[in-house]
Design a protein around this motif. Sequence first.
Motif, short mmCIF file in Angstrom:
data_model
loop_
_atom_site.label_atom_id
_atom_site.label_comp_id
_atom_site.label_asym_id
_atom_site.label_seq_id
_atom_site.Cartn_x
_atom_site.Cartn_y
_atom_site.Cartn_z
N ASP A 63 39.71 19.44 35.11
CA ASP A 63 38.86 20.49 35.22
C ASP A 63 38.26 21.27 34.14
O ASP A 63 37.20 21.59 33.82
CB ASP A 63 39.56 21.56 36.39
N SER A 66 35.92 19.07 32.27
CA SER A 66 34.60 19.04 33.01
C SER A 66 33.79 20.27 32.63
O SER A 66 32.54 20.24 32.34
CB SER A 66 34.76 19.02 34.68
N ARG A 67 34.26 21.41 32.46
CA ARG A 67 33.66 22.55 31.91
C ARG A 67 33.17 22.34 30.55
O ARG A 67 32.13 22.73 30.21
CB ARG A 67 34.71 23.90 32.17
N ALA A 69 32.20 19.43 29.33
CA ALA A 69 31.31 18.43 29.56
C ALA A 69 30.04 19.11 29.84
O ALA A 69 28.97 18.74 29.78
CB ALA A 69 31.79 17.26 30.52
N ASP A 70 30.08 20.10 31.07
CA ASP A 70 29.18 20.57 31.51
C ASP A 70 28.28 21.50 30.32
O ASP A 70 26.94 21.64 30.40
CB ASP A 70 29.45 21.89 32.41
N ARG A 71 28.98 22.24 29.22
CA ARG A 71 28.34 23.03 28.41
C ARG A 71 27.59 21.88 27.32
O ARG A 71 26.57 22.25 26.98
CB ARG A 71 29.42 23.53 27.39
N ARG A 73 26.34 19.00 28.25
CA ARG A 73 25.07 18.53 28.94
C ARG A 73 24.06 19.53 28.75
O ARG A 73 22.93 19.02 29.03
CB ARG A 73 25.56 18.21 30.27
N LEU A 74 24.20 20.79 28.71
CA LEU A 74 23.21 21.87 28.71
C LEU A 74 22.47 21.50 27.46
O LEU A 74 21.23 21.87 27.42
CB LEU A 74 23.77 23.22 28.71
N THR A 83 34.64 11.94 31.26
CA THR A 83 36.16 12.80 30.74
C THR A 83 37.32 11.92 31.27
O THR A 83 37.06 11.00 32.28
CB THR A 83 36.22 14.12 31.73
#
Length: 289
Positions: A63, A66-67, A69-71, A73-74, A83
Amino acid sequence: MTTQQVLAGLDGSPQSEAAAMWAAQEAHRLGAALRLLHVWPWLTSAEAERQARPGDLRPAALDALSRVADRIRLTHPDLTVETAVRADDPVDGLVAEAQGREMLVLGSRGLGGFTGLLVGSVSLAVAARATVLVREEQPLPRTNTAPAREVVVGVDSCEPDEAVLEFAFAQAERRGATLRAVHGWDPAPAWAFGGMMPPPMDLPDQEGTEASLLSEHLTRPRAGHPGVDVVEDVRIGGAANAVLDASAGAELVVIGRRERRHRIGTLLGPVAHAVLHHSTAPVAVVPHP
């Protein structure tokens, strides 16, 4: 579909997250994928039970990755980001995962009382065993519209290694940056009955010889990367000090790591050790025989 991959090791610290963002920029520059990895011995419930550790840490680790990774991808929507977690000793796991990948990126994490020591024990141990980029918590590399900075490479004029120079030239070429080839040296002392004496008066001749050797060693990689602007920088005062002095404001510092075997494991040489500890720029450690 690219087969290249940049690996970033995360441990939940702000330094490692900054390293992951830096790794994303490198992966984008290379046209490679990015793999975010967390390594810790106690990840599974079976391990937790044997070690009396509470719960299964794998979901929490995934988790957290993933956070991050999301940053990423922005800012890099076209970048492939994956991950993974691995139950292993952090050093052994990172070294194993780094095999066959373009580079391993770690954040510096000097947690002791000396502010000049920028590299934690895991980063230092991994740097002694694998190619690694160590990133302090500094702003991200420049964008394509920012003024070009320098890639600095330390060169030993007595025993230069082509792998180190090739890596440095390739990095400078990808960035559109100037390559500063730094050779630090100390004049040979003179001895007399009263002990050591100041360096002889032929110091300019010695410096000229060192400069000629540096130019000679740069001939082949220069031919392979004709578009790279090169600054030849010969300094008195030792290799580590020369590289550190030249690295202020550098986009990347490249140093070699000679394979040094010891009964307790592979060791870093004194120059690599000093630069990793004290450089405020990212440092790439390139292994060579």
